[in-house]
Design a protein around this motif. Sequence first.
Motif, PDB file in Angstrom:
ATOM      1  N   PRO A 145      52.446   1.050  52.552  1.00  0.00           N
ATOM      2  CA  PRO A 145      51.973   1.899  51.460  1.00  0.00           C
ATOM      3  C   PRO A 145      51.994   1.171  50.112  1.00  0.00           C
ATOM      4  O   PRO A 145      52.704   0.171  49.961  1.00  0.00           O
ATOM      5  CB  PRO A 145      52.970   3.056  51.465  1.00  0.00           C
ATOM      6  N   VAL A 146      51.248   1.708  49.168  1.00  0.00           N
ATOM      7  CA  VAL A 146      51.249   1.165  47.812  1.00  0.00           C
ATOM      8  C   VAL A 146      52.580   1.499  47.152  1.00  0.00           C
ATOM      9  O   VAL A 146      53.061   2.634  47.254  1.00  0.00           O
ATOM     10  CB  VAL A 146      50.085   1.774  46.994  1.00  0.00           C
ATOM     11  N   PRO A 147      53.233   0.544  46.487  1.00  0.00           N
ATOM     12  CA  PRO A 147      54.474   0.865  45.767  1.00  0.00           C
ATOM     13  C   PRO A 147      54.205   1.965  44.737  1.00  0.00           C
ATOM     14  O   PRO A 147      53.076   2.109  44.256  1.00  0.00           O
ATOM     15  CB  PRO A 147      54.837  -0.453  45.074  1.00  0.00           C
ATOM     16  N   PRO A 148      55.209   2.742  44.376  1.00  0.00           N
ATOM     17  CA  PRO A 148      54.989   3.813  43.396  1.00  0.00           C
ATOM     18  C   PRO A 148      54.496   3.263  42.060  1.00  0.00           C
ATOM     19  O   PRO A 148      55.038   2.294  41.534  1.00  0.00           O
ATOM     20  CB  PRO A 148      56.361   4.471  43.262  1.00  0.00           C
ATOM     21  N   VAL A 149      53.456   3.908  41.544  1.00  0.00           N
ATOM     22  CA  VAL A 149      52.795   3.487  40.304  1.00  0.00           C
ATOM     23  C   VAL A 149      52.822   4.646  39.318  1.00  0.00           C
ATOM     24  O   VAL A 149      52.493   5.787  39.685  1.00  0.00           O
ATOM     25  CB  VAL A 149      51.337   3.060  40.567  1.00  0.00           C
TER      26      VAL A 149
END
Length: 353
Positions: free
Chosen positions: A248-252
Amino acid sequence: MTRLSNKLIGASALSLCLMSATAALAAAPGGTVAFLMPDQASTRYEQHDFPGFKAEMSKLCPDCKVLYQNANADVAQQQQQFNSVISQGAKVIVLDPVDSTAAASLVHMAQGQGIKVIAYDRPVPSTPADYYVSFDNEGIGKAIAQSLVQHLKDKGVPTDKGGVLEVNGSPTDAAAGLIRNGIHAGLQGSGYKTLAEYDTPDWAPPKAQQWVSGQVTRFGAQIVGVVAANDGTAGGAVAAFKAAGVNPVPPVTGNDATLAGLQLVVSGDQYNTILKPSEIVAAAAAKVAVGFLSGQAPKAERTLFKTPSQLFKPTVITAKNLKTEVVDKGIVSPKDLCTDRYAEGCKKLGIAN
């Protein structure tokens, strides 16, 4: 996006009493007021700020003429637009500067001719404007950073295995500098180091994406999160991770609660954003403008950069409160939010389209 509900507008109006003489406002003389915005990279100016300003001006001063220009991130163009509205008789200019430093000469020029300047959203640090209206930008940076830090700790992400990227706003925007200061304060003492940071020219999402792409190649799995200063740069960061196959995409983080940003929160690709309905600040700027036309000195709660200022507190939005703070309050409709691939995410959040 839908307009703010009448209920929210009514509640906000109570907090925007910048002048006590309401009757005098209603009876304000006609005059010309200019509303000069900085760029079109963010959709907020066309969709929310100007409509909100124009609507409030129509209520407070029906005989006033409102001039609107957008400089499209061009300093020279904003200079020309500033000169143009002065030649058209503007007595008050609401200015959101492309370049906060370059704007100092514009403020000097206007004030030398007896024209009031209201700094809007972005301050003019080197020269006091007649008033400054904005959300608390430093508070925004601190809030999104602290929100991300708390999320990482709640998820048990170790502080010694990596760090965060920081994607700031435009280096010519003093508000971006305030947000950056707030981010630094929010990260301080968290234990998570900043791997690298970048000031994004013109707040341009493609430039943010290009930079983050390079950092993904450089740091890889060491990146545990990204503090992005607005939804545009956040979207660029998310796109960079996806293009690199990171899942998953790291939290942004984000800021502005744009429709695109809210949809990324719904899909889980963006962790947070900041709700700061631009109509609130636009209405405040209109009240101050009409006050100046009426010969009244608006009251100010505080002073920033030697300028009387009114700063509003924003709200951090995550998937947990998006429905109650944004959808249920009528700020965004499910029809607009839950389109195509976002429909499933909306269903998980209990948002019925």
